[in-house]
Design a protein around this motif. Structure first.
Motif: not given
Length: 456
Positions: A253-254, A296-297, A301-305, A337-339
């Protein structure tokens, strides 16, 4: 001659490093908690071009040194690092068993005798060799032309293949006697012809053969066991492995990313420093040639790409010709992708994590740096020690205890820049050891290791 060299080195080392290094290490050993065994440590050597693995119990005190995969030939700097590690290992073990007291002639003789034998005792010196480095990072690899022509100059050393590599005759002609000798070049060509295709195995075969030869000359067993990180470790781990866990944790996460940025003392505003550098499907993996950005999104809060771009990049010159700068020739762009990073799999997304992160997986209890402030970057030590502190405080990578990792900061030791060995004529530290006609010229330069207590 070998007895003279080893005794000269031991006497000088005891005189220069007694209070600033040897005593602190012995005192550290006295308080060492042997009950906390830690995980077993697998190391290797090369003998007659063959890899020989060995395993050490985790309750040893591991002293880390290193050599480079950016050049197959041993340099003066690398040899000094290996000699220094063995001196400290043997002196530390000796005075730990005997007790601290002013060294005398008997001590010198016994230490010299122990140096002739393989490592033995509580302290184990080893080499942690970075396998994601470019194969010609410092413009001193005698294979440099074929590395570029084969398209592998921006590959990580771990994935370089030797099939189309050959000694660059122009390089040898230009740097004969300053960076390398013709004899060394011929030896490298011989090992290359018999290689199994792996550049790492080829480079280790050359270096260990040279170390074995130097052992007789110095009167010191210099064949230290080694490990490769981070790529070989990642390659053989499962998704549940330690380095996979570290990469996943620092991208979840961030806040996790920000904590890692704080360790590097980087601003999170631009987000252009990649915590692990994804490799291109074209084979590129040079951290210097890669540019990237974290996205981030909408809520932040979330790493997107992660966007990645590889471009042709000049690396570093050697110590003889400042205009001869090596090249990492790469050209590609892609998105991860962040995932893929938050739930990391090296098989799916090969990448090279930053040193301060993957060093958490090293077994080291003490780290020997070379010329901090002159030849080594102080910032690297700061991020290294900051990451350990952040893990201890539960801010960076959690659950390390499940991997038998204790995030205490290892003792930070430094080969004093005032005592760094260099070529007696050209005065460069990247000269191959074969260019030095008389090893006593190096031994007379002395050896001083100092403890750096501010990094803890």
């Amino acid at each position: 001659m070998s007895d003279e060299l080893s005794c000269m080195l031991v006497k000088n080392f005891l005189r220069s490093s007694w209070s600033c290094c040897i005593k602190p290490v012995v005192e550290k050993l006295t308080n060492w908690k042997t009950k906390n065994t830690g995980r077993p440590v697998s190391l290797f050597k090369f003998k007659n071009n063959q890899r020989v693995n060995s395993t050490f119990e985790g309750n040893r005190f591991f002293l880390r040194s290193s050599v480079e995969y950016s050049n197959p030939q041993l340099t003066v700097e690398e040899v000094q690092g290996v000699v220094a590690a063995r001196l400290l290992e043997v002196c530390g073990n000796y005075f730990h068993e005997k007790g601290l007291g002013d060294p005398d002639a008997v001590d010198v003789a016994e230490i010299c005798e122990k140096l002739r034998k393989p490592p033995h005792g509580r302290i184990i010196a080893f080499l942690l060799n970075t396998d994601d480095i470019e194969p010609d990072r410092y413009s001193m690899n005698p294979l440099k032309r074929s590395l570029v022509e084969s398209g592998q100059s921006a590959y990580p050393a771990a994935t370089v293949r030797t099939d189309n590599l050959k000694v660059d005759e122009q390089f040898i002609a230009k740097y004969d006697g300053a960076l390398i000798t013709r004899g060394e070049a011929e030896f490298i060509a011989t090992i290359l012809a018999d290689s199994n295709g792996s550049y790492l195995d080829f480079a280790d075969s050359v270096k260990y053969a040279q170390l074995e030869n130097l052992s007789g000359m110095f009167g010191i067993d210099l064949s230290l066991p080694a490990m490769r990180m981070p790529l070989e470790t990642l390659q053989f781990e499962t998704k549940a492995g330690l380095l996979h866990h570290i990469i996943s944790e620092t991208h979840k996460d961030f806040n996790a990313v920000k904590q890692a940025y704080d360790c590097m003392r980087r601003s999170i505003t631009k987000r252009t420093t990649l915590l692990t550098v994804p490799h291109s499907k074209l084979g590129y993996g040079s951290k210097r040639a890669a540019r990237g950005k974290l996205h981030f999104n909408g809520s932040g809060t979330k790493l997107e790409t992660v966007s990645v771009k590889y471009k042709p990049t000049r690396l570093y010159p050697n110590g003889i010709d400042p205009e001869d700068i090596s090249l990492a020739d790469a050209n590609d762009r892609f998105i991860v992708t962040g995932q893929k990073l938050a739930n990391y799999s090296f098989v799916e997304t090969p990448s090279s994590p930053q040193f301060f992160l993957y060093a958490l997986g090293s077994p080291e209890n003490a780290a020997l740096w070379h010329g901090v402030g002159a030849f080594a970057a102080t910032q690297l030590l700061q991020s290294y020690s900051s990451a350990r502190a952040a893990c201890r405080e539960g801010r960076l990578v959690k659950r390390l205890q499940e991997y038998d990792v204790r995030p205490e900061t290892p003792m930070q030791l430094n080969l004093s820049s005032d005592y760094m060995w260099f070529h007696p004529v050209h005065r460069n530290i990247d000269a191959s050891i074969g260019t030095v006609a008389n090893l006593s010229d190096l031994a007379r330069m002395g050896m001083k290791i100092e403890h750096l207590p501010r990094f803890k």
